[in-house]
Design a protein around this motif. Sequence first.
Motif, PDB file in Angstrom:
ATOM      1  N   GLY A  13       5.014  -4.722  -8.159  1.00  0.00           N
ATOM      2  CA  GLY A  13       4.209  -3.848  -7.303  1.00  0.00           C
ATOM      3  C   GLY A  13       4.236  -4.270  -5.843  1.00  0.00           C
ATOM      4  O   GLY A  13       3.519  -3.706  -5.026  1.00  0.00           O
ATOM      5  N   SER A  14       5.066  -5.255  -5.522  1.00  0.00           N
ATOM      6  CA  SER A  14       5.154  -5.738  -4.142  1.00  0.00           C
ATOM      7  C   SER A  14       6.582  -5.617  -3.648  1.00  0.00           C
ATOM      8  O   SER A  14       7.527  -5.910  -4.386  1.00  0.00           O
ATOM      9  N   TYR A  83      -4.712  -5.586  -4.304  1.00  0.00           N
ATOM     10  CA  TYR A  83      -5.076  -5.285  -2.919  1.00  0.00           C
ATOM     11  C   TYR A  83      -6.495  -4.730  -2.916  1.00  0.00           C
ATOM     12  O   TYR A  83      -6.754  -3.678  -3.532  1.00  0.00           O
ATOM     13  N   ASN A  84      -7.385  -5.418  -2.227  1.00  0.00           N
ATOM     14  CA  ASN A  84      -8.772  -4.955  -2.117  1.00  0.00           C
ATOM     15  C   ASN A  84      -9.366  -4.604  -3.484  1.00  0.00           C
ATOM     16  O   ASN A  84      -9.968  -3.554  -3.679  1.00  0.00           O
ATOM     17  N   GLY A  85      -9.140  -5.500  -4.406  1.00  0.00           N
ATOM     18  CA  GLY A  85      -9.724  -5.359  -5.733  1.00  0.00           C
ATOM     19  C   GLY A  85      -9.085  -4.283  -6.588  1.00  0.00           C
ATOM     20  O   GLY A  85      -9.629  -3.910  -7.627  1.00  0.00           O
ATOM     21  N   ALA A  86      -7.925  -3.808  -6.182  1.00  0.00           N
ATOM     22  CA  ALA A  86      -7.328  -2.671  -6.895  1.00  0.00           C
ATOM     23  C   ALA A  86      -5.811  -2.803  -6.940  1.00  0.00           C
ATOM     24  O   ALA A  86      -5.224  -3.746  -6.405  1.00  0.00           O
ATOM     25  N   ILE A  87      -5.186  -1.825  -7.577  1.00  0.00           N
ATOM     26  CA  ILE A  87      -3.737  -1.754  -7.681  1.00  0.00           C
ATOM     27  C   ILE A  87      -3.155  -1.296  -6.329  1.00  0.00           C
ATOM     28  O   ILE A  87      -3.717  -0.408  -5.682  1.00  0.00           O
ATOM     29  N   PRO A  88      -2.036  -1.890  -5.861  1.00  0.00           N
ATOM     30  CA  PRO A  88      -1.448  -1.456  -4.586  1.00  0.00           C
ATOM     31  C   PRO A  88      -0.998   0.003  -4.632  1.00  0.00           C
ATOM     32  O   PRO A  88      -0.558   0.496  -5.684  1.00  0.00           O
ATOM     33  N   GLY A  89      -1.084   0.669  -3.476  1.00  0.00           N
ATOM     34  CA  GLY A  89      -0.756   2.092  -3.412  1.00  0.00           C
ATOM     35  C   GLY A  89       0.656   2.407  -3.850  1.00  0.00           C
ATOM     36  O   GLY A  89       0.908   3.423  -4.508  1.00  0.00           O
ATOM     37  N   GLY A  90       1.607   1.549  -3.489  1.00  0.00           N
ATOM     38  CA  GLY A  90       3.008   1.825  -3.844  1.00  0.00           C
ATOM     39  C   GLY A  90       3.220   1.858  -5.345  1.00  0.00           C
ATOM     40  O   GLY A  90       3.964   2.705  -5.863  1.00  0.00           O
TER      41      GLY A  90
END
Length: 190
Positions: A13-14, A83-90
């Motif tokens: 996810g990165s 990211y910010n407690g959640a899954i990354p947007g991508g």
Amino acid sequence: MSDRKLKVLAISGSVRSDSVNTALLETLKNVSSDNFIVEIYEHLAELPIFNQDLEGENIPDFVAELGRSVSEADAVLISTPEYNGAIPGGLKNLLDWGSRPWGKGAFSGKPVAVIGASPSEYGASRAVAMTYTILEAMSATVINRKLTVGNAPDRVAVGGEIIDEMVAKSLSDVLEGLEIAVENLTPVSQ
Ligand SMILES: Cc1cc2nc3c(=O)[nH]c(=O)nc-3n(C[C@H](O)[C@H](O)[C@H](O)COP(=O)(O)O)c2cc1C
């Protein structure tokens, strides 16, 4: 298990060059037996933002290629940052594309495992849990063996060298879980 090799599509996810999540997936090549062919997906950054207007005849090339890669794999292994407690947007964007068309997306029924890594001690556990929930909504066959790697920069290495035996052992367990899930889907006659 049959002699057939198991194809695993590994999705990070990165897109960061020194990503600990990509490094975790690179470690797979040093823990997996000859039974596995692991391919790391490399086009997360090329996927356009999900747009229903681009479905059907207008489907972008990278989206079609994603669908083929997931369909051709026996199983998928996702490693997500938090990211910010959640899954990354991508990554969410990739999953939204992979969920379409509704009920018939490439992830539907596909054995999938979710792991995650973070410099924090919690190891992206919230993002892993969310990814799991999203995949269930997409009708993927999500396996129960999760792995969260906290303090990740000290436990994984870019390039995939094993520097933490616990991480290596846990990755093997996740691969074994995927193998079992694939076996359970495969008709006995094959
Ligand atoms: C926008 C942003 C938000 C983040 N939020 C979290 C977070 O909620 N929890 C966490 O453990 N790490 C958080 N981090 C730190 C990431 O875990 C860290 O950058 C990690 O290395 C990202 O994964 P990667 O190395 O695979 O790119 C955040 C980083 C960024 C850039």
